[in-house]
Design a protein around this motif. Structure first.
Motif, short mmCIF file in Angstrom:
data_model
loop_
_atom_site.label_atom_id
_atom_site.label_comp_id
_atom_site.label_asym_id
_atom_site.label_seq_id
_atom_site.Cartn_x
_atom_site.Cartn_y
_atom_site.Cartn_z
N PHE A 23 28.60 -40.56 -10.90
CA PHE A 23 28.88 -39.16 -10.56
C PHE A 23 29.48 -39.07 -9.16
CE2 PHE A 23 27.60 -34.76 -9.41
CZ PHE A 23 28.22 -34.10 -10.45
N PRO A 24 30.77 -38.72 -9.02
CA PRO A 24 31.44 -38.75 -7.72
C PRO A 24 31.39 -37.44 -6.95
CG PRO A 24 33.05 -38.38 -9.42
CD PRO A 24 31.71 -38.45 -10.13
N GLU A 25 30.64 -36.45 -7.45
CA GLU A 25 30.63 -35.14 -6.80
C GLU A 25 29.30 -34.91 -6.08
OE1 GLU A 25 33.28 -33.44 -6.76
OE2 GLU A 25 34.44 -34.18 -8.46
N ASN A 26 29.24 -33.83 -5.31
CA ASN A 26 28.03 -33.45 -4.58
C ASN A 26 27.13 -32.66 -5.53
OD1 ASN A 26 26.05 -32.48 -2.91
ND2 ASN A 26 27.45 -31.78 -1.30
N GLY A 27 26.08 -33.30 -6.01
CA GLY A 27 25.18 -32.67 -6.97
C GLY A 27 24.41 -31.50 -6.42
N ALA A 28 24.40 -31.32 -5.10
CA ALA A 28 23.67 -30.21 -4.50
C ALA A 28 24.51 -28.94 -4.41
CB ALA A 28 23.17 -30.59 -3.11
N SER A 29 25.81 -29.05 -4.68
CA SER A 29 26.67 -27.87 -4.58
C SER A 29 26.42 -26.93 -5.75
CB SER A 29 28.14 -28.29 -4.56
OG SER A 29 28.54 -28.79 -5.83
N ASP A 30 26.77 -25.66 -5.56
CA ASP A 30 26.54 -24.67 -6.60
C ASP A 30 27.29 -25.01 -7.89
OD1 ASP A 30 24.97 -23.24 -4.86
OD2 ASP A 30 26.56 -21.87 -4.24
N GLY B 289 43.11 -32.67 -0.86
CA GLY B 289 41.87 -32.38 -1.58
C GLY B 289 41.86 -31.00 -2.18
N ALA B 290 40.69 -30.59 -2.62
CA ALA B 290 40.51 -29.31 -3.30
C ALA B 290 40.25 -28.19 -2.30
CB ALA B 290 39.35 -29.41 -4.29
N PRO B 291 40.61 -26.95 -2.65
CA PRO B 291 40.47 -25.81 -1.73
C PRO B 291 39.10 -25.15 -1.77
CG PRO B 291 41.63 -25.10 -3.70
CD PRO B 291 41.37 -26.57 -3.87
N TYR B 292 38.07 -25.89 -1.38
CA TYR B 292 36.74 -25.27 -1.29
C TYR B 292 36.72 -24.28 -0.12
CZ TYR B 292 35.32 -28.97 -4.48
OH TYR B 292 35.23 -29.81 -5.57
N PRO B 293 35.89 -23.24 -0.18
CA PRO B 293 35.92 -22.18 0.84
C PRO B 293 35.78 -22.70 2.27
CG PRO B 293 34.62 -21.47 -1.04
CD PRO B 293 34.96 -22.91 -1.29
N ASP B 294 34.89 -23.66 2.50
CA ASP B 294 34.70 -24.15 3.86
C ASP B 294 35.95 -24.89 4.35
OD1 ASP B 294 33.57 -27.40 3.41
OD2 ASP B 294 33.59 -25.99 1.74
N ARG B 295 36.66 -25.55 3.45
CA ARG B 295 37.88 -26.25 3.84
C ARG B 295 39.00 -25.25 4.14
NH1 ARG B 295 37.74 -30.95 -0.85
NH2 ARG B 295 36.14 -32.26 0.11
N VAL C 262 42.39 -34.57 8.45
CA VAL C 262 41.12 -33.87 8.45
C VAL C 262 40.37 -34.18 7.15
CG1 VAL C 262 40.01 -31.60 8.43
CG2 VAL C 262 41.96 -32.04 9.93
N ASN C 263 39.08 -34.43 7.28
CA ASN C 263 38.22 -34.61 6.10
C ASN C 263 36.93 -33.85 6.31
OD1 ASN C 263 37.00 -35.79 3.70
ND2 ASN C 263 35.82 -37.04 5.12
N THR C 264 36.53 -33.07 5.31
CA THR C 264 35.22 -32.43 5.35
C THR C 264 34.47 -32.75 4.08
OG1 THR C 264 35.91 -30.37 4.27
CG2 THR C 264 36.17 -30.51 6.66
N ASN C 265 33.21 -33.07 4.21
CA ASN C 265 32.37 -33.28 3.04
C ASN C 265 31.93 -31.92 2.50
OD1 ASN C 265 31.66 -36.36 2.74
ND2 ASN C 265 31.80 -35.93 4.92
N ILE C 266 31.71 -31.88 1.20
CA ILE C 266 31.43 -30.61 0.53
C ILE C 266 30.10 -30.03 1.01
CG2 ILE C 266 31.07 -29.53 -1.73
CD1 ILE C 266 32.76 -31.79 -2.92
N VAL C 267 30.08 -28.73 1.21
CA VAL C 267 28.86 -28.01 1.59
C VAL C 267 28.08 -27.68 0.32
CG1 VAL C 267 27.98 -25.90 2.66
CG2 VAL C 267 29.98 -27.07 3.64
N PRO C 268 26.73 -27.87 0.30
CA PRO C 268 25.89 -28.38 1.39
C PRO C 268 26.11 -29.88 1.59
CG PRO C 268 24.58 -28.12 -0.59
CD PRO C 268 25.92 -27.54 -0.91
N HIS C 269 25.93 -30.32 2.82
CA HIS C 269 26.23 -31.70 3.16
C HIS C 269 25.31 -32.66 2.41
CE1 HIS C 269 29.18 -30.62 6.06
NE2 HIS C 269 28.33 -29.91 6.78
N ALA C 270 25.92 -33.67 1.84
CA ALA C 270 25.18 -34.69 1.12
C ALA C 270 24.75 -35.80 2.09
CB ALA C 270 26.05 -35.27 0.02
N HIS C 271 23.82 -36.64 1.62
CA HIS C 271 23.40 -37.80 2.39
C HIS C 271 24.32 -38.97 2.02
CE1 HIS C 271 19.91 -35.20 2.84
NE2 HIS C 271 19.46 -36.00 3.79
#
Length: 257
Positions: free
Chosen positions: A103-110, A174-180, A229-238
């Motif tokens: 699973f390559p995504e952030n499982g904690a995201s909505d 990358g993808a246009p997530y709101p925080d990005r 620029v690189n941002t990890n998806i919110v909420p931040h993963a470990h």
């Protein structure tokens, strides 16, 4: 060992298939999207209509079942797998096939938290770059949850020359997530170039979007920019996302959280 790989058709999937073939007795592949050859706009339209979305999943189920009958796999490696029907996973396990999810995504995201909680217990093994997920092992006693950090193949990303047509102050792929979107809006007075998902067309930064890129062109874009620029998806993963490694392997200047 015979492996059935189920995942979206992509350059990354092809790398996985190539790496597995010399290691096991047989490799079969089914595109998770079910119907191959459709245009991207048509495919996305079908995904937004509930009736067609279920039909799409049923087609994938039928293709996987046919592949199982033909290839007789001992294991199924699912790449992400959010469009697979739970009934299919139950059907596979009932036939003694070991189920593995990478699973390559952030499982904690909505976008994925609910799906993950409902589905992870259907797998024998579940791999995630987020080490926090392994701490939830007690919630899923029938599934072994393991941490698998991202990496890159240097041969894919190294050796790309800079491209004068891609030169810029700030580059993002990358993808246009709101925080990005919010982050890039704050530097839009600079020479910004954005690549990736078509969703950028529907943001305030549409004029900076220059289309999708494959891995080699992404490496060229990273080499051509002053700052990547690189941002990890919110909420931040470990754990760090794959672009953390792709930009460095490309020889680009990485600015990340």
């Amino acid at each position: 060992m015979k492996i059935l790989v189920i995942g979206p058709e992509s350059e990354y999937t092809q790398q996985i298939l190539k790496a597995l073939k010399p290691l096991v007795d047989g490799v079969a592949y089914v595109d998770e999207r079910g119907i191959r050859g459709l245009s991207t706009p048509l495919w996305r339209f079908l995904g937004r209509v509930s009736v067609f979305r279920r039909l799409r999943k049923q087609v994938t189920t039928w293709l996987v079942q046919k592949a199982v009958q033909h290839a007789q796999p001992t294991h199924a490696l699912v790449l992400k797998g959010t469009s697979l029907m739970p009934e299919l996973l139950v059907w596979l396990r009932a036939r003694g096939i070991r189920l593995v999810n990478w699973f390559p995504e952030n499982g904690a995201s909505d976008s994925y938290a609910g799906w993950l909680t409902r589905t992870i217990g259907l797998y024998d093994y579940f791999f995630s770059f987020d080490s926090a997920l392994a701490q939830r092992q007690g919630e899923f006693p029938s599934t072994r949850i393991l941490t698998l950090p991202f990496a890159v193949d240097p041969q894919v990303f190294a050796g790309q020359d800079a491209d004068p047509g891609m030169e810029c102050d700030v580059c993002f792929v990358g993808a246009p997530y709101p925080d990005r979107v919010a982050l890039l809006e704050s530097v839009q007075d600079l020479n910004v170039r954005i690549y990736g998902w078509e969703g950028w067309r529907h943001t305030s930064l549409a004029r900076f979007w220059h289309g999708p890129l494959d891995a080699r062109l992404s490496a060229r874009a990273y080499r051509s920019a002053k700052i990547c620029v690189n941002t990890n998806i919110v909420p931040h993963a470990h754990g760090a996302n794959v672009k953390t490694f792709e930009i460095c392997a490309s020889g680009g200047f990485l600015l990340t959280d």
